[in-house]
Design a protein around this motif. Sequence first.
Motif, mmCIF file in Angstrom:
data_model
loop_
_atom_site.group_PDB
_atom_site.id
_atom_site.type_symbol
_atom_site.label_atom_id
_atom_site.label_comp_id
_atom_site.label_asym_id
_atom_site.label_seq_id
_atom_site.Cartn_x
_atom_site.Cartn_y
_atom_site.Cartn_z
ATOM 1 N N ARG A 32 35.348 31.949 26.861
ATOM 2 C CA ARG A 32 33.804 32.358 26.754
ATOM 3 C C ARG A 32 33.293 33.268 25.355
ATOM 4 O O ARG A 32 32.205 33.146 25.302
ATOM 5 C CB ARG A 32 33.363 33.028 28.027
ATOM 6 C CG ARG A 32 33.334 32.203 29.381
ATOM 7 C CD ARG A 32 32.771 32.983 30.644
ATOM 8 N NE ARG A 32 33.615 33.852 30.999
ATOM 9 C CZ ARG A 32 34.369 33.728 31.903
ATOM 10 N NH1 ARG A 32 34.769 32.596 32.478
ATOM 11 N NH2 ARG A 32 35.401 34.755 32.222
ATOM 12 N N LEU A 33 34.016 33.731 24.633
ATOM 13 C CA LEU A 33 33.844 34.040 23.441
ATOM 14 C C LEU A 33 33.857 32.897 22.485
ATOM 15 O O LEU A 33 34.892 32.271 22.310
ATOM 16 C CB LEU A 33 34.889 35.363 23.036
ATOM 17 C CG LEU A 33 34.621 36.588 23.700
ATOM 18 C CD1 LEU A 33 35.632 37.664 23.173
ATOM 19 C CD2 LEU A 33 33.121 37.177 23.068
ATOM 20 N N ARG A 44 31.268 36.863 16.137
ATOM 21 C CA ARG A 44 31.717 36.454 17.448
ATOM 22 C C ARG A 44 30.400 36.208 18.567
ATOM 23 O O ARG A 44 29.513 37.243 18.295
ATOM 24 C CB ARG A 44 32.650 37.302 18.265
ATOM 25 C CG ARG A 44 34.088 37.145 17.486
ATOM 26 C CD ARG A 44 34.970 38.008 18.489
ATOM 27 N NE ARG A 44 35.008 39.366 18.345
ATOM 28 C CZ ARG A 44 34.829 40.665 19.097
ATOM 29 N NH1 ARG A 44 36.308 40.309 20.248
ATOM 30 N NH2 ARG A 44 34.909 41.828 18.929
ATOM 31 N N LEU A 46 28.811 35.909 22.565
ATOM 32 C CA LEU A 46 29.347 35.823 23.951
ATOM 33 C C LEU A 46 27.902 35.464 24.609
ATOM 34 O O LEU A 46 27.201 36.311 24.466
ATOM 35 C CB LEU A 46 29.836 37.026 24.297
ATOM 36 C CG LEU A 46 30.339 37.187 25.888
ATOM 37 C CD1 LEU A 46 31.223 35.921 26.054
ATOM 38 C CD2 LEU A 46 31.139 38.541 26.087
ATOM 39 N N GLY A 63 30.963 35.444 33.989
ATOM 40 C CA GLY A 63 31.113 36.215 32.621
ATOM 41 C C GLY A 63 30.607 37.589 32.367
ATOM 42 O O GLY A 63 30.765 38.145 31.246
ATOM 43 N N GLU A 66 32.831 40.370 31.887
ATOM 44 C CA GLU A 66 33.705 40.408 30.860
ATOM 45 C C GLU A 66 32.544 40.820 29.467
ATOM 46 O O GLU A 66 33.247 41.116 28.660
ATOM 47 C CB GLU A 66 34.044 38.681 30.655
ATOM 48 C CG GLU A 66 34.804 38.579 29.296
ATOM 49 C CD GLU A 66 34.865 37.204 29.055
ATOM 50 O OE1 GLU A 66 35.606 36.730 28.020
ATOM 51 O OE2 GLU A 66 34.175 36.272 29.695
ATOM 52 N N ALA A 67 31.479 40.253 29.543
ATOM 53 C CA ALA A 67 30.716 40.585 28.422
ATOM 54 C C ALA A 67 30.544 41.934 28.329
ATOM 55 O O ALA A 67 30.392 42.603 27.349
ATOM 56 C CB ALA A 67 29.118 39.778 28.576
ATOM 57 N N LEU A 217 29.916 41.699 17.431
ATOM 58 C CA LEU A 217 29.782 40.729 18.514
ATOM 59 C C LEU A 217 28.317 40.648 18.790
ATOM 60 O O LEU A 217 27.431 41.624 18.412
ATOM 61 C CB LEU A 217 30.228 41.543 19.904
ATOM 62 C CG LEU A 217 30.204 40.991 21.208
ATOM 63 C CD1 LEU A 217 30.934 39.678 21.242
ATOM 64 C CD2 LEU A 217 30.691 42.101 22.234
#
Length: 276
Positions: A32-33, A44, A46, A63, A66-67, A217
């Motif tokens: 997902r990145l 990157r 996301l 996600g 995760e984010a 990010l």
Amino acid sequence: MSPARPCRGLRAVVAASMGLSEGPAGSARSGRLLRSPSPTPGARLLRLPGSGAGRAANPERGGWTEALRAAVAELRAGAVVAVPTDTLYGLACSASCSEALGAVYRVKGRSETKPLAVCLGRVADVYRYCHVRVPEGLLKDLLPGPVTLVMERSEELNKDLNPFTPLVGIRIPDHAFMQDLAQMFGGPLALTSANLSSQSSSLNVEEFQDLWPHLSLIIDGGPIGDGQSPECRLGSTVVDLSVPGKFGIIRPGCALESTSAILQEYGLLPSHGSCW
């Protein structure tokens, strides 16, 4: 005052502690990145599930968690991260990391005589970082929301954050991801708009693509507001609450009318703003 925390060279350690691999910029995490399009091969990106403003029904599958972990790891390592808020896209970093604060000013080309706001996750946190002189009910009526409340800062804040003023602007965006991020990070985040100084503010990640090479990010929460409406780019309404019994509008922003009405409901009288 709280000393500045060292933040150089921590990325690998922090990433490991958060259950993330360090990896090269642009590497994938659980697919997902995503590598950003050229001409910014190092950035990157996301993407959040849905709009990002509301929590995913299943955070792990969508996600969301995760984010959060990825953003917290970068912030704790002293990086600058692009984030969605309830008003505009912003640049965030640890307010306790002096190197990161300097990086935000360099990325934006912003004068170091202009302050950065502090983003928190809960109204209760405001009392740790500010000397509050308004009723708690007033804070809860305004926060979370599209406002920046300027108050006298406490000694808990890094002395290198806005060293030229005894005041600090507090943001708690009405945005689920930003509230979760601030709470998971566990400390104050410095926050400013994601654009070069003097240029238009950003309502989607493509509008600040020139900044991507300088960021670790980018959290893409989708478009914010109505891109056709000039009012959507005004940013938060900035209010000076440092003088007991009074308020000053420093920047009208996008929520002037509703904010002024709440302030006057609590008996505060308008003044002439402040030097924040």
